[in-house]
Scaffold this motif. Sequence first.
Motif, short mmCIF file in Angstrom:
data_model
loop_
_atom_site.label_atom_id
_atom_site.label_comp_id
_atom_site.label_asym_id
_atom_site.label_seq_id
_atom_site.Cartn_x
_atom_site.Cartn_y
_atom_site.Cartn_z
N HIS A 210 17.71 98.04 94.50
CA HIS A 210 18.14 99.01 93.49
C HIS A 210 17.16 100.19 93.40
N ASN A 211 17.71 101.39 93.27
CA ASN A 211 16.95 102.59 92.92
C ASN A 211 15.85 102.95 93.92
N GLY B 298 22.12 102.74 93.05
CA GLY B 298 21.19 103.74 92.56
C GLY B 298 20.23 104.33 93.57
N CYS B 299 20.44 104.07 94.85
CA CYS B 299 19.50 104.56 95.86
C CYS B 299 19.67 106.06 96.08
N LYS B 300 18.56 106.71 96.44
CA LYS B 300 18.53 108.15 96.70
C LYS B 300 17.88 108.37 98.05
N THR C 181 9.46 103.62 96.55
CA THR C 181 9.60 104.95 97.11
C THR C 181 8.91 104.97 98.46
N ALA D 30 13.29 96.76 94.58
CA ALA D 30 13.81 97.74 93.63
C ALA D 30 12.74 98.76 93.23
N ASN D 31 13.19 100.01 93.08
CA ASN D 31 12.36 101.11 92.60
C ASN D 31 11.20 101.49 93.52
#
Length: 193
Positions: free
Chosen positions: A110-111, A91-93, A147, A144-145
Amino acid sequence: MDLEAFLDHLNSGRPVQGGGEAHLFMHGVSQQALRLTAEINSGYHQPEELRDLFSQLIGKPVDGSFAFFPPFYTDCGKNIHIGKNVFVNMGCKFQDQGGIFIGDGALIGHNVVLATLNHAKSPSDRASMIPAPIHIGKNVWIGANATILPGVTIGDGAIVAAGAVVAGDVPENTIVGGVPARVIRPLSEEELQ
């Protein structure tokens, strides 16, 4: 403009003018990235196949020790630089136009979002973008999560807590967390073993 000139422009830190030559070239690069990420994210692929697709995405080979779990998203891909023994979870961007440099042994949860572009502050020039690189040191763990924002350097051995928003540099061997992220504490001698 060709890819080399485009990357030189981005890596210089000069703004990408909305509607300008670099901006228009960026749209073509994005289409290539969208095609390759769609392939990466569709169906099951053996780890070797994933490394091959990721190498195509970034335009250079990754080390055989690199691993990642799809889905993975990027709108550029050509300014990602990956060390050895790096793992990127689901889920990484990665918005990598400004440059993403990931050191050996880094673990990306994750993410996680790595964003290397800001828009101009002036409303009349908001379509213009300002690139700034993200540097992730060796043996960094990003939870995870989290930014990570443009221009951030994360020092070797640091831990970024889950859900953190990192807007400033992170000293090596520290734990940061929160929104905005700040140093929680340095890693102890015992933890550094």
